[in-house]
Design a protein around this motif. Structure first.
Motif, PDB file in Angstrom:
ATOM      1  N   LEU A 330       0.870  -1.177  -0.098  1.00 60.39           N
ATOM      2  CA  LEU A 330       0.159  -0.011  -0.084  1.00 60.39           C
ATOM      3  C   LEU A 330       0.980   1.305   0.017  1.00 60.39           C
ATOM      4  O   LEU A 330       0.384   2.421  -0.182  1.00 60.39           O
ATOM      5  N   LEU A 331       2.364   1.140   0.271  1.00 59.04           N
ATOM      6  CA  LEU A 331       3.240   2.344   0.361  1.00 59.04           C
ATOM      7  C   LEU A 331       4.127   2.380  -0.739  1.00 59.04           C
ATOM      8  O   LEU A 331       4.959   1.435  -0.601  1.00 59.04           O
ATOM      9  N   TYR A 332       3.935   3.288  -1.599  1.00 58.93           N
ATOM     10  CA  TYR A 332       4.895   3.527  -2.595  1.00 58.93           C
ATOM     11  C   TYR A 332       5.414   5.164  -2.662  1.00 58.93           C
ATOM     12  O   TYR A 332       4.528   6.062  -2.399  1.00 58.93           O
ATOM     13  N   PHE A 333       6.617   5.265  -2.535  1.00 61.63           N
ATOM     14  CA  PHE A 333       7.094   6.826  -2.478  1.00 61.63           C
ATOM     15  C   PHE A 333       8.394   6.971  -3.104  1.00 61.63           C
ATOM     16  O   PHE A 333       9.166   6.064  -3.555  1.00 61.63           O
ATOM     17  N   ASN A 334       8.946   8.034  -3.473  1.00 57.12           N
ATOM     18  CA  ASN A 334      10.060   8.431  -3.807  1.00 57.12           C
ATOM     19  C   ASN A 334      11.272   9.155  -2.970  1.00 57.12           C
ATOM     20  O   ASN A 334      10.518   9.626  -1.892  1.00 57.12           O
ATOM     21  N   VAL A 335      12.392   8.956  -3.177  1.00 54.66           N
ATOM     22  CA  VAL A 335      13.155   9.624  -2.168  1.00 54.66           C
ATOM     23  C   VAL A 335      14.190  10.774  -2.935  1.00 54.66           C
ATOM     24  O   VAL A 335      14.586  10.373  -4.066  1.00 54.66           O
ATOM     25  N   TYR A 336      14.294  12.005  -2.479  1.00 57.19           N
ATOM     26  CA  TYR A 336      15.266  12.655  -3.334  1.00 57.19           C
ATOM     27  C   TYR A 336      16.195  13.541  -2.150  1.00 57.19           C
ATOM     28  O   TYR A 336      15.921  13.514  -1.024  1.00 57.19           O
TER      29      TYR A 336
END
Length: 472
Positions: A330-336
């Motif tokens: 349920l958890l998808y995200f990007n890292v910058y």
């Protein structure tokens, strides 16, 4: 009746078989909770004749350890005492008026934690606030022209470094006072780090995209930040490597963009994954996630701003543990990092063998360039469904990496390259002397021939050498 039993027993057997099989798989993948016991473990109470306790650890008086274990070189052996200091560890110090060193015999090859404790005070013999000195370890300049005048009374300046040492060799801590000054130290810790504390490869993040940064363990690293995101202060008493983790409140760019979450269940440490020595439960059982009321699109992000020194290279570690989701995937995200995409569509369910509340960390290397801050962000992913845009961060660590001249200091003094135990830097001064002699001889011969033959000499332009990274 007998045929009926033969039919029922297999039907009952297979569900129990599969239940115990998967239970067994989960158990063997979870890391056992064993106390960390380092092979090399030196805790010194410097300048004292008595042992003392700090955070349930005993620091041994540096005068009472056999020279077969630790070689101590300074002349004269000056110790000073502050009777007003309430902490026994910081009420004494060892003072160095000339280059002096401690040699620790190392049994286990690998990364070692080197911690130096400085707490200045004014004694009858020396005012430690006036000390100026450098510190090097096995050829790496860790501190140069260290000046602790700004330290308030009874405050402690703890410097922590990670240094690789081969087993059977010595770890040499060299103190080099500046001219007309002196150096000192209150306490020293040398601890062999767990094998999984520092990986050998990180992601290099920059304007050219993402690449591999190799041989990380062979670098010298200085601890700059250790942050418990969304959680409270973690003291050395509650950390198996005796570290301090500070809250993240002062680093959030926009506090309303994120909210705290906490977890009271069991953190599932996996074999081959992050261990309690990488980060303790108190880091992984708290986090910050997106503030639901502010999330309107996948372009949303939460940013932490960390002041750093410009012109340096940093290793950034981000700690993740999905304590917020009620189900997998349920958890998808990007890292910058500094605005560059460092990790796209991060899916903790897949990275943690499909376990919730299981830790994972990612290492990134970045050049600060001319900037004096590091921006670390988590942002929405295009894989997220519109009603489930979220991201999570549990912890954040930053180390400074050594430069191409084996230094962690922005300024390197001549005194800091006097370590005779370093094959890398110990030959520097003789080489300079030889080169100077050859250049002088060459200029003399050129002038002589010019006067004799009236020839015009033209000097060749040498090749330009730019500073290149040690490894990349």
């Amino acid at each position: 009746m007998e045929s009926l039993q033969k039919l029922i027993i297999p039907r009952l057997f297979f569900p129990f078989f599969f239940f115990f099989f998967f239970f067994f798989i989960i158990i063997i993948n979870l890391q056992p909770s064993l106390p960390f016991s380092p092979t090399d473990h030196y805790l010194l109470n410097c300048g004292s004749h008595a042992n003392t306790i700090l955070d349930n650890r005993e620091f041994i008086a540096d005068t009472s350890i056999p020279r077969s274990i630790i070689k101590f070189s300074t002349n004269p052996k000056i110790s000073v005492q502050d009777r007003t200091n309430q902490s026994p560890l910081y009420s004494t110090a060892r003072v160095f008026t000339s280059p002096s060193r401690y040699e620790f015999q190392i049994k286990k090859s690998g990364t070692h934690l080197v911690r130096l404790h400085f707490s200045p005070f004014n004694s009858a013999k020396f005012n430690l606030f006036d000390a100026q000195f450098g510190v090097s370890v096995n050829g790496f300049t860790l501190l140069s022209n260290l000046d602790l005048k700004s330290n308030s009374s009874n405050s402690v300046d703890l410097k922590e470094f990670l240094i690789w040492v081969d087993g059977g060799r010595a770890l040499v801590v060299l103190f080099s006072p500046s001219k007309w000054s002196f150096g000192y130290v209150n306490a020293i810790e040398i601890i062999s780090a767990p094998e999984d504390l520092i990986g050998d490869t990180a992601r290099f993040v920059g304007s050219d995209g993402i690449g591999d940064f190799k041989l990380v363990t062979r670098q010298a690293l200085e601890s700059v930040y250790r942050i418990n995101v969304g959680g409270a202060l973690v003291t050395p008493f509650n950390d198996s490597l005796w570290r301090t983790w500070i809250p993240d409140d002062g680093f959030l760019k926009l506090k309303s963009a994120a909210k705290r979450v906490s977890f009271s269940g069991q953190i599932k440490y996996r074999l081959g994954g992050a261990s309690r020595e990488v980060a303790p439960d108190n880091v992984y059982n708290s986090a910050r996630v997106f503030n639901d009321s502010n999330v309107s699109s996948s372009n949303f992000n939460v940013t932490w701003v960390l002041p750093v020194k410009s012109g340096c290279r940093y290793l950034v570690r981000m700690h993740f543990c999905d304590i917020a989701s009620k189900a997998l995937n349920l958890l998808y995200f990007n890292v910058y990092i500094n605005g560059y995409l460092a990790y796209e569509d991060l899916d903790l369910s897949e990275l943690t063998d499909r376990l919730l509340a299981s830790p994972f960390y990612a290492d990134f290397v970045v050049d600060a360039g001319t900037s004096t801050v590091l921006d670390v962000s988590i942002g929405g992913s295009s894989l997220s469904s519109p009603d489930r845009i979220n991201g999570i961060l549990n912890g954040l660590e930053v180390w400074k990496l050594n430069s191409t001249i084996y230094s962690l200091s922005e300024t390197v003094s001549v005194d800091s390259v006097q370590d005779q135990h370093s094959g890398k830097i110990g030959l520097f001064m003789p080489a300079v002397a030889i080169m100077s002699f050859l250049v002088a001889a060459s200029l003399f011969m050129r002038r002589r021939f010019k006067l004799k033959d009236s020839l015009a000499w033209s000097s060749e332009s040498g090749s330009k050498h730019e500073n290149q990274p040690l490894v990349r």
